[in-house]
Design a protein around this motif. Structure first.
Motif: not given
Length: 245
Positions: A157-181
């Motif tokens: 089982m796992a969960n994933r977290k995505y973080a986007f920041r608006y920069q240079k006119g785009e929703m840009t992905l700045i971070g991803v976390d994956k927790t797997e058990t």
């Protein structure tokens, strides 16, 4: 050599047939099943296409102008994508299309910034629980939480977290976390990718460790940074060798 080649070809054909059988059993939406949402709306909920339902909605300032912007997830309700299931898992398997809307505050209402038809995935099969869990806006960052859990056929089982920041006119992905058990052993692995700084951490341990697992850090660079337009959906992005986000 020839025998080995024939066996390999046979396996490819079998896998291809199985995939086609699944597609026919659980039909998925086509591009024509995704309507184009309005360019403006008095409310964030108002971006929902006719006869679609709202799965989630959040507000917060994304572009730094001090006004509350919004993100919403809508799902179709077409009976064509509601499939009766006689096997393991849910009795009704829903493959209806989903739309993510990002809109900025404008003239007392909202202006559409982005419509995304692929990022908010639905379950792969009836034994998979609902993957999309949450969308929030916190301190200008758009965050998503997804879950991967199967009621049969897998101990993982796992969960994933995505973080986007608006920069240079785009929703840009700045971070991803994956927790797997691993449910059968309790083994735990947390991979955290800071795409802005080019660093990542890997924590391994056991669910009983109470945050005291082994932590490793190393450089990890992705360029150009993915945006909401270009990022691959969950379960399809091999972010590094043998690691599927």
């Amino acid at each position: 050599m020839r025998k080995t080649l024939l066996i390999a070809i046979h396996l490819v054909l079998v896998c291809s047939a199985m995939s086609q059988d699944e597609d026919e059993r659980w039909p998925r939406p086509k591009a024509s099943d995704y309507p184009t949402v309005a360019s403006t709306s008095a409310t964030c909920s108002g971006f929902a296409p006719s006869k679609w339902t709202q799965m989630a909605l959040t507000t917060g300032d994304l572009n730094g102008d001090g006004r509350a912007d919004c993100a919403a997830v809508f799902a179709g309700t077409d009976s064509r994508f509601l499939h009766k299931n006689d096997g393991f898992g849910s009795e009704t398997f829903d493959t209806n299309p989903r739309i993510l809307v990002i809109a900025f505050a404008d003239n007392g209402g909202f202006r559409l910034v982005e419509q995304n038809n692929t990022f908010i995935i639905s379950a792969e099969s009836p034994v998979m629980t609902e993957p999309f869990q949450e969308v929030t806006i916190e301190k200008g960052i758009l965050r998503f939480l997804f879950e991967e859990f199967y009621s049969a056929g897998s101990w993982g089982m796992a969960n994933r977290k995505y973080a986007f920041r608006y920069q240079k006119g785009e929703m840009t992905l700045i971070g991803v976390d994956k927790t797997e058990t691993r449910r059968n052993t309790g083994d735990l692995e947390v991979r955290s990718y800071n795409l802005s700084t080019g660093q990542m951490t890997i924590e391994t341990g056991h669910i009983s460790d109470d945050g005291k697992g082994k932590v490793r850090r190393r450089a990890f660079r992705v360029r150009p940074l993915p945006t909401l337009k270009t990022v691959k959906p969950m379960l399809t992005w091999e972010i590094e060798k043998d690691v599927i986000i």
